[in-house]
Design a protein around this motif. Sequence first.
Motif, PDB file in Angstrom:
ATOM      1  N   PRO A  95       0.848  -1.193   0.000  1.00  0.00           N
ATOM      2  CA  PRO A  95       0.000   0.000   0.000  1.00  0.00           C
ATOM      3  C   PRO A  95       0.890   1.252   0.000  1.00  0.00           C
ATOM      4  O   PRO A  95       1.937   1.253   0.643  1.00  0.00           O
ATOM      5  N   HIS A 111      -3.756   5.501 -17.583  1.00  0.00           N
ATOM      6  CA  HIS A 111      -5.095   5.238 -17.046  1.00  0.00           C
ATOM      7  C   HIS A 111      -5.372   3.734 -17.015  1.00  0.00           C
ATOM      8  O   HIS A 111      -5.849   3.196 -16.017  1.00  0.00           O
ATOM      9  N   SER A 114      -3.522   2.127 -14.229  1.00  0.00           N
ATOM     10  CA  SER A 114      -4.212   2.437 -12.974  1.00  0.00           C
ATOM     11  C   SER A 114      -5.364   1.485 -12.727  1.00  0.00           C
ATOM     12  O   SER A 114      -5.538   0.960 -11.624  1.00  0.00           O
ATOM     13  N   GLU A 115      -6.154   1.271 -13.779  1.00  0.00           N
ATOM     14  CA  GLU A 115      -7.312   0.361 -13.659  1.00  0.00           C
ATOM     15  C   GLU A 115      -6.837  -1.049 -13.321  1.00  0.00           C
ATOM     16  O   GLU A 115      -7.399  -1.712 -12.445  1.00  0.00           O
ATOM     17  N   ARG A 116      -5.791  -1.488 -14.018  1.00  0.00           N
ATOM     18  CA  ARG A 116      -5.302  -2.851 -13.785  1.00  0.00           C
ATOM     19  C   ARG A 116      -4.770  -2.993 -12.357  1.00  0.00           C
ATOM     20  O   ARG A 116      -4.976  -4.017 -11.706  1.00  0.00           O
ATOM     21  N   LEU A 117      -4.060  -1.952 -11.867  1.00  0.00           N
ATOM     22  CA  LEU A 117      -3.504  -2.047 -10.516  1.00  0.00           C
ATOM     23  C   LEU A 117      -4.608  -1.925  -9.463  1.00  0.00           C
ATOM     24  O   LEU A 117      -4.516  -2.528  -8.386  1.00  0.00           O
ATOM     25  N   ASN A 118      -5.661  -1.164  -9.771  1.00  0.00           N
ATOM     26  CA  ASN A 118      -6.806  -1.100  -8.850  1.00  0.00           C
ATOM     27  C   ASN A 118      -7.372  -2.487  -8.606  1.00  0.00           C
ATOM     28  O   ASN A 118      -7.797  -2.826  -7.500  1.00  0.00           O
ATOM     29  N   ALA A 119      -7.341  -3.293  -9.676  1.00  0.00           N
ATOM     30  CA  ALA A 119      -7.915  -4.635  -9.574  1.00  0.00           C
ATOM     31  C   ALA A 119      -6.932  -5.633  -8.964  1.00  0.00           C
ATOM     32  O   ALA A 119      -7.342  -6.562  -8.258  1.00  0.00           O
ATOM     33  N   ALA A 123      -4.864  -1.577  -2.060  1.00  0.00           N
ATOM     34  CA  ALA A 123      -5.396  -0.213  -2.111  1.00  0.00           C
ATOM     35  C   ALA A 123      -4.273   0.767  -1.769  1.00  0.00           C
ATOM     36  O   ALA A 123      -3.377   0.444  -0.986  1.00  0.00           O
ATOM     37  N   GLU A 126      -0.437   3.838  -6.298  1.00  0.00           N
ATOM     38  CA  GLU A 126      -0.757   4.886  -7.274  1.00  0.00           C
ATOM     39  C   GLU A 126       0.157   4.825  -8.476  1.00  0.00           C
ATOM     40  O   GLU A 126       1.260   4.263  -8.412  1.00  0.00           O
ATOM     41  N   ARG A 154      -2.157  12.072 -10.449  1.00  0.00           N
ATOM     42  CA  ARG A 154      -3.567  12.242 -10.097  1.00  0.00           C
ATOM     43  C   ARG A 154      -3.747  12.671  -8.645  1.00  0.00           C
ATOM     44  O   ARG A 154      -4.874  12.726  -8.158  1.00  0.00           O
ATOM     45  N   SER A 155      -2.629  12.883  -7.939  1.00  0.00           N
ATOM     46  CA  SER A 155      -2.779  13.313  -6.540  1.00  0.00           C
ATOM     47  C   SER A 155      -1.578  14.156  -6.119  1.00  0.00           C
ATOM     48  O   SER A 155      -0.493  14.051  -6.709  1.00  0.00           O
TER      49      SER A 155
END
Length: 419
Positions: A95, A111, A114-119, A123, A126, A154-155
């Motif tokens: 994390p 992007h 990001s989606e793949r790592l979200n899955a 959590a 980034e 993005r942050s």
Amino acid sequence: MAELGFEVIGVDVDPDKVAILQGGHVPFYEPGLDEVLDRNIKAGRLRFSTSIQEAAEFADVHFICVGTPQLAGAQRADMTQVFGSIAALAPYLKPNDLVVGKSTVPVGTAHEISERLNAAAPAGVEVAWNPEFLREGFAVEDTLRPDRLVVGVRSQRAEDILREVYAPLLAINTPFLVTDFPTAELVKVAANSFLATKISFINAMAEVCEAAGADVTQLAEAIGYDPRIGNRFLSAGLGFGGGCLPKDIRAFMARAGELGADEALMFLREVDQINLRRRSHMVDLARKTLSGEFVGKSVTVLGAAFKPNSDDVRDSPSLDVAVAVSNAGAKVKVHDPKALENAARVYPNMHYEQDVMRALEGADLIIHGTEWTQYLELDPVAVAKVVNTRHVIDGRNVLDPQAWRAAGFTYRALGRPTA
Ligand code: UGA
């Protein structure tokens, strides 16, 4: 990163490369990199591994630097290595880790990652996008003193981490641009497209100069004094090659097409065409110089690398010309100070010569394809004594025409009058 003071593990799937690097050697030619590598290994800040688990568990910031070559049989980029390394990394991330993309990618990739790592990752992991602008041959200098740093984030947290990572470069006032993901991705391909366009522009002028009997080197110098134009990257000749500009403009066109913006980049097709035309034009000029016939003639090609101070032969204009002239029936000898091993791997049947004077022995024509300093220092009078017929074509417009002509050579170049 180690030179900037961080503890670093470099990971590669190729155990041979890892062993060479671990031994303090660079498995390709890049001026000055051996010393930096050796120094940082000895200082204990840098090591290499084939274990992605070991690297992932060790680090807080994970740079993805894998290649995105042109996909075989297509114009777009092959993304296997990027998505493969993300998939391999994901299970071991912690994390709050930051994954930083450096590879040259189609816009939208950050992007998608990001989606793949979200899955697939915990959590808090980034992504940031931090395109690379270094030039081969100047890699060390460009890395430690870059023109600018661009980070797509993005942050605030991701931005803060990258400001910490690059603190020594920010301290020397390197411009630091913070953008969103797609802008950072596009900056990279836009920069390479502009550079490619500048080269093809001057090569298009070279074509017109040839038709009109004008001199493109003088034209380039004259327009280059206008600071809005600038004199860099205006060298006419055999055009651009390498593992970046050619495939990047093609992949950019392909991606724009997918996004429905293909019209915007139509001009890049022309940039590519002008560039490739330089190579066939060189072959035509060589044939003409040899009175229309390659068969039974000996041609020496000086240079196999796509540019000097590199051993990279990917899409090398010079090597391409050597192959075409050889296929057309000439006996070809190729010389290069550093790139012969790589050239032989791609074209094993070509005749390679380590010693430049031996390469020139018996030549009916010399083609100067890559502007290594060694070739600028050749003494035309000494060369005249070993060749069979005195013809030289300068594919990079840097040899001294007067000196070669004084030694009895016909000197021809791309975009210049034949005296
Ligand atoms: C290029 C960019 O210059 C880098 O900024 C970028 O980071 C890199 O691609 C990449 O995408 O990784 P590089 O491929 O190392 O760097 O080589 P360049 O110095 O750009 O030269 C490319 C080709 O253009 C060479 O074949 C060179 O001979 C040719 N060239 C260059 C010309 O024909 N005329 C010129 O005036 C300049």
